[in-house]
Design an enzyme around this catalytic site. Structure first.
Site, PDB file in Angstrom:
ATOM      1  N   HIS A 161       0.805  -1.224   0.000  1.00  0.00           N
ATOM      2  CA  HIS A 161       0.000   0.000   0.000  1.00  0.00           C
ATOM      3  C   HIS A 161       0.844   1.284   0.000  1.00  0.00           C
ATOM      4  O   HIS A 161       0.590   2.214   0.765  1.00  0.00           O
ATOM      5  CB  HIS A 161      -0.956   0.004   1.193  1.00  0.00           C
ATOM      6  CG  HIS A 161      -2.005  -1.078   1.152  1.00  0.00           C
ATOM      7  ND1 HIS A 161      -2.494  -1.607  -0.019  1.00  0.00           N
ATOM      8  CD2 HIS A 161      -2.668  -1.727   2.161  1.00  0.00           C
ATOM      9  CE1 HIS A 161      -3.418  -2.524   0.261  1.00  0.00           C
ATOM     10  NE2 HIS A 161      -3.530  -2.624   1.572  1.00  0.00           N
ATOM     11  N   HIS A 235      -9.594   1.842   0.982  1.00  0.00           N
ATOM     12  CA  HIS A 235      -9.488   0.700   1.888  1.00  0.00           C
ATOM     13  C   HIS A 235     -10.598   0.688   2.945  1.00  0.00           C
ATOM     14  O   HIS A 235     -10.367   0.318   4.104  1.00  0.00           O
ATOM     15  CB  HIS A 235      -8.112   0.690   2.545  1.00  0.00           C
ATOM     16  CG  HIS A 235      -7.594  -0.666   2.883  1.00  0.00           C
ATOM     17  ND1 HIS A 235      -8.250  -1.534   3.730  1.00  0.00           N
ATOM     18  CD2 HIS A 235      -6.475  -1.320   2.479  1.00  0.00           C
ATOM     19  CE1 HIS A 235      -7.550  -2.643   3.844  1.00  0.00           C
ATOM     20  NE2 HIS A 235      -6.475  -2.543   3.095  1.00  0.00           N
ATOM     21  N   GLU A 365     -11.392  -3.954  -2.283  1.00  0.00           N
ATOM     22  CA  GLU A 365     -10.472  -2.950  -2.823  1.00  0.00           C
ATOM     23  C   GLU A 365     -10.338  -3.179  -4.324  1.00  0.00           C
ATOM     24  O   GLU A 365      -9.656  -4.107  -4.745  1.00  0.00           O
ATOM     25  CB  GLU A 365      -9.110  -3.083  -2.139  1.00  0.00           C
ATOM     26  CG  GLU A 365      -9.162  -2.981  -0.633  1.00  0.00           C
ATOM     27  CD  GLU A 365      -8.003  -3.722   0.035  1.00  0.00           C
ATOM     28  OE1 GLU A 365      -6.845  -3.343  -0.168  1.00  0.00           O
ATOM     29  OE2 GLU A 365      -8.275  -4.695   0.762  1.00  0.00           O
TER      30      GLU A 365
HETATM   31  C1  GLA Z   1      -4.854  -5.493   2.218  1.00  0.00           C
HETATM   32  C2  GLA Z   1      -3.877  -6.596   2.258  1.00  0.00           C
HETATM   33  C3  GLA Z   1      -3.985  -7.306   3.563  1.00  0.00           C
HETATM   34  C4  GLA Z   1      -3.804  -6.360   4.725  1.00  0.00           C
HETATM   35  C5  GLA Z   1      -4.744  -5.214   4.610  1.00  0.00           C
HETATM   36  C6  GLA Z   1      -4.472  -4.185   5.666  1.00  0.00           C
HETATM   37  O1  GLA Z   1      -6.134  -5.943   2.133  1.00  0.00           O
HETATM   38  O2  GLA Z   1      -4.028  -7.510   1.204  1.00  0.00           O
HETATM   39  O3  GLA Z   1      -3.062  -8.335   3.605  1.00  0.00           O
HETATM   40  O4  GLA Z   1      -2.490  -5.870   4.703  1.00  0.00           O
HETATM   41  O5  GLA Z   1      -4.660  -4.631   3.334  1.00  0.00           O
HETATM   42  O6  GLA Z   1      -4.396  -4.714   6.945  1.00  0.00           O
END
Ligand code: GLA
Length: 401
Positions: A161, A235, A365
């Site tokens: 991210h 997110h 997402e």
């Molecule tokens: C995304 C990732 C997960 C986790 C979340 C945040 O969905 O794929 O593995 O890191 O973000 O906690």
């Protein structure tokens, strides 16, 4: 041969619809004003009878920067609150089958919740805008035009991210406005050349619009002066029965995807696109999240390769039986990361004192596939100078009685 899905350049080396361009014709439509409170003449935009979003102080960052919270409303009573810190969707009031409005988003009442050491430690990215690259890049390494790059490592040796300090931790510049569709909030951020190791000055604009028909639409655009990976998303963690159910396991989810990207132990795609048929990943017809989750070690945290990858198409449909709420996610992206809050461990207490335990919320997402900069067969995520990155995702709420 590289493929540029968002840019309308079609080229492909692997099969079927995934290869088609996710080329959105949507562009920023909001008519902005610099005002932060509703002006008497907001109808002067000429397109809408909507009022302007309201704003309030949400707190300050550690260095004293003011954080604002804007609230968009529509005539049906739906409300969306967005913080300039991380461009974070902090609350979303949505009607249930009896017309009762309540919040369906995990998060906090004040900026302090998003700035606390506990939050930063577990880093669930509640409601935030994610960039420069949503999801993981293996070892934070990629090569563009023969030049190697190393970006911030923050997740088991990989970059997640955007790296150590992603767009979710930046204070964005905000302009409330209205468009023909409803109230808008335009957020801008300049990610400078070299930030987190990424090449190029990336100018990012994100427009949140709350429409008259209960959709929260998010339009993302970006331009760069050097070729760079870009993969923006939001997110938000949803629980359509928030306050009534401590987990989301009874929510019924449909994802129109016949394949998903297989990952290794550190959640990096192996490159394989595996059929979902006959597996707990098959959401092509509705299934409760909890029905088969025990068969998936750790819970769902995977990217589904959507059957349709061009134009606006469904990424997922969700139904919550006790409240009757429904949510339809539409996007022009080729993938969706369905994450079931597996890492939430009860250490965070959110709005109304609710403790967020495992599976307290789920995320959808919309995105290009994880680690695409290192996967030649995945749809392209490299944005070049002169091109404009555009993508749009909408979350539309309804009820089933
Ligand atoms: C995304 C990732 C997960 C986790 C979340 C945040 O969905 O794929 O593995 O890191 O973000 O906690």
């Amino acid at each position: 041969m590289p493929i540029s899905p968002r840019l309308g350049v079609l080229a492909a080396t692997f099969s079927s619809t995934l290869l088609l361009a996710a080329c959105s014709s949507n562009s920023t439509t909001s008519q902005e004003t610099a005002a932060t409170t509703a002006p008497a003449d907001s109808a002067a935009t000429g397109t809408s009878a909507s009022a302007m979003p309201t704003s309030a102080s949400f707190g300050k960052t550690a260095d004293g920067t003011e954080i604002q919270l804007f609230t968009l409303a529509n005539a049906k009573g739906m409300k969306a609150s967005i913080s300039t810190y991380g461009g974070t969707l902090t609350s979303l009031l949505v009607p249930d089958k009896d017309g009762k409005m309540s919040d369906v988003i995990l998060g906090f009442d004040k900026a302090a919740g998003y700035l606390s050491p506990e939050f930063k430690k577990s880093n669930p990215y509640f409601g935030a805008l994610i960039g420069r690259y949503g999801n993981r890049i293996a070892k934070g390494k990629f090569t563009i035009d023969g030049k190697p790059y190393q970006v911030g490592i923050n997740n088991n040796g990989n970059s997640l991210h955007g790296g150590t300090v992603g767009f979710n931790q930046k204070v964005w510049t905000a302009k409330p406005g209205t468009s023909a569709e409803g109230e808008t909030l335009t957020l801008t951020y300049l990610s400078k050349d070299g930030e987190e190791g990424y090449p190029g000055n990336l100018n990012v604009t994100v427009v949140y619009t709350l429409t008259a028909d209960n959709a929260l639409k998010i339009d993302y655009t970006a331009t760069t002066d050097k070729a760079t990976p870009v993969n923006l998303t939001n997110h938000a963690y949803f629980n359509l029965a928030l306050g009534q159910s401590k987990d989301v396991l009874a929510h019924q989810v449909t994802i129109p995807a016949d394949r998903y990207t297989v990952v290794d132990a550190s959640l990096i795609p192996t490159g394989e696109l595996k059929p979902v048929k006959g597996t707990p990943f098959d959401f092509t017809s509705p299934h409760a999240i909890g029905e088969r989750i025990a068969q998936v070690p750790g819970g769902y945290d995977h990217n589904w390769a959507l059957n349709q990858a061009t134009g606006q198409h469904s990424a997922a449909t969700v139904y919550e039986p006790t409240t009757g709420r429904t949510m339809e996610v539409t996007t022009d992206e080729p993938g969706v990361q369905f994450y079931t809050g597996n890492f939430l461990d009860g250490s965070l207490k959110g709005k109304d004192g609710v403790v967020y335990g495992k599976h307290a919320g789920f995320c959808l997402e919309t995105q290009h596939f994880p680690d695409s900069p290192n996967q030649a067969k995945f749809p392209n995520t490299i944005l070049k100078p002169g091109e404009t990155y555009r993508t749009t995702t909408s979350y539309t709420f309804g009820v089933r009685k």
